[in-house]
Motif scaffolding. Sequence first.
Motif, mmCIF file in Angstrom:
data_model
loop_
_atom_site.group_PDB
_atom_site.id
_atom_site.type_symbol
_atom_site.label_atom_id
_atom_site.label_comp_id
_atom_site.label_asym_id
_atom_site.label_seq_id
_atom_site.Cartn_x
_atom_site.Cartn_y
_atom_site.Cartn_z
ATOM 1 N N ALA A 192 -7.704 0.461 -9.286
ATOM 2 C CA ALA A 192 -7.372 -0.535 -8.261
ATOM 3 C C ALA A 192 -6.206 -0.069 -7.402
ATOM 4 O O ALA A 192 -6.231 -0.184 -6.177
ATOM 5 C CB ALA A 192 -7.072 -1.883 -8.914
ATOM 6 N N ILE A 193 -5.175 0.475 -8.037
ATOM 7 C CA ILE A 193 -4.013 0.985 -7.296
ATOM 8 C C ILE A 193 -4.442 2.127 -6.380
ATOM 9 O O ILE A 193 -4.031 2.193 -5.225
ATOM 10 C CB ILE A 193 -2.906 1.458 -8.273
ATOM 11 C CG1 ILE A 193 -2.365 0.278 -9.074
ATOM 12 C CG2 ILE A 193 -1.799 2.187 -7.537
ATOM 13 C CD1 ILE A 193 -1.621 -0.743 -8.253
ATOM 14 N N MET A 250 -7.415 2.657 -5.058
ATOM 15 C CA MET A 250 -8.206 2.114 -3.953
ATOM 16 C C MET A 250 -7.311 1.437 -2.917
ATOM 17 O O MET A 250 -7.519 1.593 -1.715
ATOM 18 C CB MET A 250 -9.253 1.132 -4.486
ATOM 19 C CG MET A 250 -10.412 1.833 -5.177
ATOM 20 S SD MET A 250 -11.612 0.769 -5.994
ATOM 21 C CE MET A 250 -11.809 -0.595 -4.925
ATOM 22 N N LEU A 251 -6.306 0.697 -3.346
ATOM 23 C CA LEU A 251 -5.383 0.066 -2.410
ATOM 24 C C LEU A 251 -4.608 1.111 -1.609
ATOM 25 O O LEU A 251 -4.392 0.949 -0.408
ATOM 26 C CB LEU A 251 -4.415 -0.845 -3.160
ATOM 27 C CG LEU A 251 -5.002 -2.164 -3.656
ATOM 28 C CD1 LEU A 251 -4.015 -2.867 -4.583
ATOM 29 C CD2 LEU A 251 -5.355 -3.056 -2.481
ATOM 30 N N THR A 252 -4.208 2.179 -2.258
ATOM 31 C CA THR A 252 -3.496 3.249 -1.573
ATOM 32 C C THR A 252 -4.378 3.887 -0.509
ATOM 33 O O THR A 252 -3.939 4.129 0.619
ATOM 34 C CB THR A 252 -3.020 4.315 -2.583
ATOM 35 O OG1 THR A 252 -2.194 3.672 -3.564
ATOM 36 C CG2 THR A 252 -2.243 5.417 -1.903
ATOM 37 N N ARG A 253 -5.652 4.134 -0.843
ATOM 38 C CA ARG A 253 -6.584 4.696 0.152
ATOM 39 C C ARG A 253 -6.792 3.740 1.313
ATOM 40 O O ARG A 253 -6.827 4.162 2.470
ATOM 41 C CB ARG A 253 -7.927 5.010 -0.505
ATOM 42 C CG ARG A 253 -7.952 6.338 -1.224
ATOM 43 C CD ARG A 253 -9.368 6.716 -1.587
ATOM 44 N NE ARG A 253 -10.001 5.642 -2.346
ATOM 45 C CZ ARG A 253 -10.456 5.740 -3.579
ATOM 46 N NH1 ARG A 253 -10.393 6.883 -4.207
ATOM 47 N NH2 ARG A 253 -10.999 4.714 -4.199
ATOM 48 N N ALA A 254 -6.935 2.457 1.033
ATOM 49 C CA ALA A 254 -7.146 1.464 2.088
ATOM 50 C C ALA A 254 -5.940 1.409 3.029
ATOM 51 O O ALA A 254 -6.099 1.347 4.254
ATOM 52 C CB ALA A 254 -7.423 0.095 1.476
ATOM 53 N N GLU A 255 -4.736 1.425 2.474
ATOM 54 C CA GLU A 255 -3.518 1.431 3.296
ATOM 55 C C GLU A 255 -3.473 2.656 4.197
ATOM 56 O O GLU A 255 -3.133 2.573 5.368
ATOM 57 C CB GLU A 255 -2.274 1.423 2.402
ATOM 58 C CG GLU A 255 -1.830 0.077 1.956
ATOM 59 C CD GLU A 255 -1.296 -0.767 3.096
ATOM 60 O OE1 GLU A 255 -0.574 -0.268 3.975
ATOM 61 O OE2 GLU A 255 -1.634 -1.952 3.100
ATOM 62 N N HIS A 297 -5.967 2.274 7.017
ATOM 63 C CA HIS A 297 -5.506 1.289 7.986
ATOM 64 C C HIS A 297 -4.429 1.884 8.883
ATOM 65 O O HIS A 297 -4.456 1.710 10.100
ATOM 66 C CB HIS A 297 -4.980 0.049 7.262
ATOM 67 C CG HIS A 297 -4.703 -1.082 8.192
ATOM 68 N ND1 HIS A 297 -3.457 -1.310 8.703
ATOM 69 C CD2 HIS A 297 -5.525 -2.023 8.716
ATOM 70 C CE1 HIS A 297 -3.509 -2.353 9.505
ATOM 71 N NE2 HIS A 297 -4.754 -2.804 9.521
ATOM 72 N N ARG A 299 -7.358 -14.466 6.915
ATOM 73 C CA ARG A 299 -7.189 -13.021 7.080
ATOM 74 C C ARG A 299 -6.977 -12.763 8.565
ATOM 75 O O ARG A 299 -7.667 -13.331 9.392
ATOM 76 C CB ARG A 299 -8.422 -12.282 6.583
ATOM 77 C CG ARG A 299 -8.285 -10.769 6.670
ATOM 78 C CD ARG A 299 -9.462 -10.113 6.013
ATOM 79 N NE ARG A 299 -9.464 -10.434 4.604
ATOM 80 C CZ ARG A 299 -9.246 -9.552 3.633
ATOM 81 N NH1 ARG A 299 -9.053 -8.305 3.933
ATOM 82 N NH2 ARG A 299 -9.251 -9.924 2.379
ATOM 83 N N GLU A 352 -6.566 -9.273 10.691
ATOM 84 C CA GLU A 352 -6.464 -7.815 10.679
ATOM 85 C C GLU A 352 -6.555 -7.186 12.060
ATOM 86 O O GLU A 352 -6.088 -6.074 12.251
ATOM 87 C CB GLU A 352 -7.555 -7.221 9.786
ATOM 88 C CG GLU A 352 -7.368 -7.537 8.323
ATOM 89 C CD GLU A 352 -8.404 -6.866 7.445
ATOM 90 O OE1 GLU A 352 -9.252 -6.116 7.957
ATOM 91 O OE2 GLU A 352 -8.359 -7.095 6.230
#
Length: 134
Positions: free
Chosen positions: A14-15, A17-22, A25, A95, A97
């Motif tokens: 999960a961490i 995936m969040l890092t990749r998403a950031e 973005h 949301r 974005e």
Amino acid sequence: MKNDEPRDWMWSEAIEMLTRAERLHRQFFQPRQATPQVVWEPPVDVLELSDQVLILVALPGIDPDQVEVMIEGHALLVAGWRSAPPELRAAVIHRLELPQGRFERRVPLPPGVYGAVRRSAANGCVIVSLLKVA
């Protein structure tokens, strides 16, 4: 690197995936200080054909006639403003974005001399067409 403990493995995934998403973005919507006000950069595609160069700028909901487009040296400057929709004042936001405010994008152009500059819109993009001068 995966851990034997399922909970630890899920947490690390999960961490990651969040890092990749950031990172994605930030790559697509990079705020930068180019003028006294903060601006954001829309993503672009640059396509060269035999008679023209097409620049597709991801600006869903933006009227192409409201977008400033000018050739400056060996680059194309695309700039404008995305206003928040009026519904935002009374809405419960779940949301948010899509970037709002001033946007600018300076796009290096392939070598050449360009004539007419045309703007249109399709599929959420403002399309800038630069005709090549022979």
